[in-house]
Design an enzyme around this catalytic site. Sequence first.
Site, short mmCIF file in Angstrom:
data_model
loop_
_atom_site.label_atom_id
_atom_site.label_comp_id
_atom_site.label_asym_id
_atom_site.label_seq_id
_atom_site.Cartn_x
_atom_site.Cartn_y
_atom_site.Cartn_z
N PRO A 243 -36.16 -13.78 -2.99
CA PRO A 243 -34.87 -13.75 -2.31
C PRO A 243 -34.42 -12.36 -1.87
CG PRO A 243 -34.58 -14.02 -4.66
CD PRO A 243 -36.05 -14.00 -4.43
N ASP A 266 -40.61 -11.32 8.54
CA ASP A 266 -39.43 -11.59 9.36
C ASP A 266 -38.19 -11.03 8.72
OD1 ASP A 266 -38.65 -13.60 7.45
OD2 ASP A 266 -40.16 -14.91 8.39
N LYS A 288 -37.03 -14.16 13.62
CA LYS A 288 -36.46 -15.33 12.95
C LYS A 288 -35.01 -15.11 12.59
CE LYS A 288 -39.64 -18.57 11.78
NZ LYS A 288 -39.95 -19.64 10.88
N GLY A 320 -38.02 -15.96 0.15
CA GLY A 320 -37.92 -17.03 -0.84
C GLY A 320 -39.24 -17.70 -1.11
N ALA A 350 -34.20 -18.94 -2.72
CA ALA A 350 -32.83 -18.41 -2.73
C ALA A 350 -31.96 -19.14 -3.75
CB ALA A 350 -32.23 -18.51 -1.34
N MET A 401 -28.66 -21.87 4.79
CA MET A 401 -28.32 -21.71 6.21
C MET A 401 -26.99 -22.37 6.54
SD MET A 401 -32.12 -22.45 7.74
CE MET A 401 -32.58 -23.69 6.54
N1 SAH Z 1 -37.71 -20.13 2.21
C1 SAH Z 1 -36.44 -19.54 1.87
C2 SAH Z 1 -35.30 -20.13 2.67
C3 SAH Z 1 -35.40 -19.88 4.14
S1 SAH Z 1 -34.02 -20.51 4.99
C4 SAH Z 1 -36.20 -19.69 0.39
O1 SAH Z 1 -36.94 -20.40 -0.32
O2 SAH Z 1 -35.27 -19.07 -0.12
C5 SAH Z 1 -32.99 -19.11 5.07
C6 SAH Z 1 -31.76 -19.30 4.20
O3 SAH Z 1 -32.07 -18.98 2.86
C7 SAH Z 1 -30.62 -18.37 4.54
O4 SAH Z 1 -29.89 -18.86 5.63
C8 SAH Z 1 -29.83 -18.41 3.26
O5 SAH Z 1 -29.09 -19.59 3.19
C9 SAH Z 1 -30.90 -18.51 2.21
N2 SAH Z 1 -31.20 -17.21 1.60
C10 SAH Z 1 -32.36 -16.57 1.59
N3 SAH Z 1 -32.28 -15.44 0.89
C11 SAH Z 1 -31.03 -15.36 0.42
C12 SAH Z 1 -30.31 -14.42 -0.36
N4 SAH Z 1 -30.89 -13.31 -0.83
N5 SAH Z 1 -29.02 -14.66 -0.64
C13 SAH Z 1 -28.42 -15.77 -0.18
N6 SAH Z 1 -29.04 -16.69 0.56
C14 SAH Z 1 -30.33 -16.50 0.87
#
Ligand code: SAH
Length: 480
Positions: A243, A266, A288, A320, A350, A401
Site C-alpha cells: 500500500p 504506475d 494509471k 497493493g 490497501a 476507489m
Molecule cells: N491492487 C490495489 C488496489 C488498486 S485500486 C490493492 O490491492 O490495494 C486503487 C485504490 O486502492 C485506490 O483508489 C484506493 O482506494 C486504494 N489504495 C491503494 N493504496 C492506498 C493507500 N495507501 N491508502 C488508501 N487507499 C489506497
Amino acid sequence: TPFARISPNKPHGTSKLDYFPAFMNLKSRECVIVGGGQVALRKARLLASANAQLVVIAPDICKELKNLKQVHTTHQREFRDADIDNATLLIVATNDTKLNEYISRLAHLNNLPVNVVDNPSLCSFITPSIVDRSPIVVAISSGGSAPVLARSLRARLESYIPPEYGQLAASMGELRAQVKSKLPNERARRIFWEKIVNGPIAKQFLLGNQSNAIEQLHQAVDSTDNAANVKTPGSVALVGAGPGNPDLLTFRALRLMQSADVILHDRLVSPEIVDLCRRDAERIYVGKQRDNHALPQPKINQLLIELAQQGNSVVRLKGGDPFIFGRGGEEIEGLAEAGIPFEVVPGITAASGCASYSGIPLTHRNYAQSCVFVTGHLKNGTVNLDWQKLVNPDQTIVVYMGLEGLPNICRELINHGLADTTPAALIEQGTTPQQQVITGDLNNLAELVSEKSVTAPTLMIIGGVVNLYEKLSWFSVANK
Ligand code: SAH
C-alpha cells in the site's frame, strides 16, 4: 592507489583476526554439552543440525534436550573430568560460574575446543551468527564485541540471499566433477562457472524456477564449448508492491525488483519503492491516474509481452495486491496466451494496510463477522453496486476507489437500510508517513471530507469496527 582499493578501511598489511574462522565437520563426532537448560538446548540444536553426536551432562536435563534425535547419551549427574575424554568439541552452559571456569581450564589443558556460553574469556572458540543456505553458509562474528550488530547484519543478509542459493550451489556441486573432466583447463572452468553464476541460469534458480534451471544447467554442461550461447526466454513477474510503505514489501517482491531488467510501474507505487529496484533496470511509467492513463491497458498488456519476448526479466509493479482491483488478471492473460513464463507475487492490499495502520480491525467478534471489498469507481456519474447485499450491520465494507463517489455511496447505503449512524472512516495515503484518517458516520462523512483537502489514494471503511479507531489507532500517534 590500488592498495587503498583492496582494503579501504585498514592500513594495508595490518589485518588481525582475533578469531580464526573455520568450518568444522562434526558429522558423527562426539560433542559434549554440559548443562541441561534452554541455553544448552539452543546449542544442542545447532550442533544437531551439523549431525554431531551429542552427549549431555547435567543434574537436570530438560525434556526437549532428551528428545533431540542427535542426543545419544545423557548423564543426569554432575560433570566428571572423564566426560571429555572422547569429545571433539565442548559446550558449557551451566549457571555455575566456578564450574564453567573449571571445565574451561580443563578443556584448554586438553586442547579441546571449548565454548562457554556468553563468556568469551573462557572460550577457545565462539559460535558465529549464521545464514544457512546449505551448502552455502555465511558466518558472521563480531568477536564478541557487538553481537547485536552481527545479528542485524545477519538479518540483512537473510533477506538479501534468496533461499534458492542453496539449490544453485548444490546443483553446481553435483556437476563439478563432470565439468572438470570436460574442461581440464582451470581457467576455462572458471569462465564457464562465472557465466553460469552471473547469467540467466542462476537467475532462473533465484527466481525459483528450479527444474527449468537444472535442465538448462545440464544443457550448458553438455554443450559446454558454446556455453556462451545458452539462451533463456524472458519472463514477467506481476508484483504486488503493497500500500505504499516500502517496509511492507515482501522479500520476494524486493528480490525480483533487484534482479529485474525492466520495471513497469504506475502512480500507486511510491517513488521510495521504485527506488528499491535494481539501479540499472529500465523503468517505464505506465500511469494509471484516474481518467489519465499514461498507457491504456491493452498497450500495457502488449508491452509486457514484447519486453519478455526480447529476453528481459520484467517486473510489473502494482500497488497493493495485483489480484485485488488491480487488473492483474488481465495483464497476465495475454502472457499466458503468448506462452511467456510469469508469476504473481501477492502484496498487502490497501484494505489490510489501511486497516492495520489506522487501528480499525476489518473483523471483530462484537462488530463484524464478515468483510467485503468493493470498488466505488464511478460509471456515468453513479456508483453501481448491489446495495441490498451490502447493507448488513454485521459486515465491514471496504470501498476502494471511492473518493469521488463517497457522498453517493453513503446516501445509497442509508437509502437501502443501513443506519445513518453507522461509523465510517476515510483513510488517505494509508501506511505512509502522510496517512490521515477522517472518521464520522454515514450521515456526516461526506461533509467532513469535503471540509478537508484530501490526497489520493483513499480508502473508505464502513461499519461498527470503525468505533475501535479511537482506542486502537497507533500509527499517527507513534509518528507525531
Ligand atoms: N491492487 C490495489 C488496489 C488498486 S485500486 C490493492 O490491492 O490495494 C486503487 C485504490 O486502492 C485506490 O483508489 C484506493 O482506494 C486504494 N489504495 C491503494 N493504496 C492506498 C493507500 N495507501 N491508502 C488508501 N487507499 C489506497
